[in-house]
Design an enzyme around this catalytic site. Structure first.
Site, mmCIF file in Angstrom:
data_model
loop_
_atom_site.group_PDB
_atom_site.id
_atom_site.type_symbol
_atom_site.label_atom_id
_atom_site.label_comp_id
_atom_site.label_asym_id
_atom_site.label_seq_id
_atom_site.Cartn_x
_atom_site.Cartn_y
_atom_site.Cartn_z
ATOM 1 N N GLU A 152 0.816 -1.210 0.000
ATOM 2 C CA GLU A 152 0.000 0.000 0.000
ATOM 3 C C GLU A 152 0.849 1.258 0.000
ATOM 4 O O GLU A 152 0.566 2.213 -0.736
ATOM 5 C CB GLU A 152 -0.951 -0.013 1.200
ATOM 6 C CG GLU A 152 -2.053 -1.059 1.067
ATOM 7 C CD GLU A 152 -2.953 -1.127 2.287
ATOM 8 O OE1 GLU A 152 -2.698 -0.374 3.255
ATOM 9 O OE2 GLU A 152 -3.914 -1.927 2.284
ATOM 10 N N HIS A 167 -10.389 1.914 0.220
ATOM 11 C CA HIS A 167 -10.796 1.006 1.296
ATOM 12 C C HIS A 167 -12.294 0.721 1.293
ATOM 13 O O HIS A 167 -12.767 -0.082 2.111
ATOM 14 C CB HIS A 167 -10.373 1.575 2.652
ATOM 15 C CG HIS A 167 -8.928 1.334 2.966
ATOM 16 N ND1 HIS A 167 -7.912 2.051 2.373
ATOM 17 C CD2 HIS A 167 -8.317 0.448 3.791
ATOM 18 C CE1 HIS A 167 -6.745 1.617 2.831
ATOM 19 N NE2 HIS A 167 -6.966 0.655 3.683
#
Length: 293
Positions: free
Chosen positions: A147, A180
């Site tokens: 990430e 997300h």
């Protein structure tokens, strides 16, 4: 704080940068769902497949820098330095980013101390058992690494071409926070109502966006990929601070003391953030210079 001054004729670079960041976000999330599986995200087979997906993403993501960066930038430095991969200041970036994040988590760390968790950290068997689980590797290594690599190292340099460092730091995590939302699908599949799943995902998106701004700040100030990676891994270990644990203590003085530690940690973090991340400490003259381009 010094700010970069983007050039007037770089509107095409800005459009390319934003589209590249959007594309990276979509491809990153899509890579997690290319596998057809009846299992949830916690199942070992799902975790292994997603490990492979994000490994491919770590190879693909830097391509955006190669094609998206202005030629003037590439003449001044290397792709590796733009990605935050350099030796100078590596130790400082690792230690200071961890120390700063621990200061921010002074309250939760103190709570762990009162609950006896610190003693657990001194047990070799605790760490041995942890590193033998796929979940630990996902939360502490693979997820933070992939990430931060995609959403910070490969996005922030693109955005710094057309935004000042301050603006880029707050634009960059928007892609991270929105990404997300894919957890809504997983929560609904596990039987959660859509309303509840949306509420949790909105909350998660909010705090991941805030953390993303902090991670982007660390990357820009230190010029090191390891800085946001270390902070991300630590935050994943700690989880979101649970203030309800304080209410479990019957002693009002202890509750008040713990709350004070939460506040002191936040105030100390705010006070120390700028001086402890001064670019000169890391020999970083790349991202926080007067003229990035």
């Amino acid at each position: 704080m010094e700010t970069a001054e983007p050039s007037i004729d770089n509107s095409s670079n800005c459009a390319t940068a934003i589209l590249a960041c959007l594309a990276l976000s979509i491809v990153y999330v899509a890579s997690l769902y290319v596998w057809s599986s009846p299992h949830n995200r916690e199942h070992p087979s799902t975790i292994k497949k997603r490990f492979f997906s994000v490994f491919i993403m770590t190879l693909v993501s830097p391509v955006s820098l190669y094609f998206g960066l202005n030629d003037k930038i590439l003449q001044k430095t290397t792709i590796w330095e733009m990605l935050g991969l350099r030796w100078t200041g590596l130790i400082q970036a690792t230690v200071i980013s961890l120390l700063l994040t621990m200061i921010l988590f002074l309250g939760p760390l103190s709570l762990q101390g009162f609950n006896g968790l610190w003693r657990l950290y001194t047990e070799p068997m605790y760490w041995l058992a942890s590193v033998q689980t796929l979940t630990w590797w996902r939360n502490q290594v693979v997820a933070p690494l992939s990430e931060e690599w995609t959403f910070r190292a490969c996005m922030l340099p693109l955005l710094l071409q057309c935004f000042t460092p301050t603006t880029a730091i707050f634009v960059c995590p928007l892609f991270f926070g929105v990404a997300h939302f894919h957890h809504v699908v997983e929560r609904v599949k596990m039987g959660m109502s859509i309303k509840h799943a949306l509420f949790i995902s909105c909350f998660q998106s909010t705090y991941t966006t805030l953390f993303g701004a902090y991670a982007a700040f660390l990357f820009a100030r230190t010029g090191h990929f390891v800085a946001p990676f270390a902070a991300h891994s630590f935050c994943n270990h700690m989880g979101f601070p649970d203030l309800s644990e304080i209410a479990a203590y019957k002693d009002p003085l202890k509750r008040a003391g713990l709350m004070c530690l939460f506040v002191i940690g936040l105030i100390a973090w705010c006070y120390l953030l700028m001086p402890m991340t001064h670019p000169s400490l890391f020999n970083n003259n790349l991202f926080w210079t007067k003229h990035f381009i």
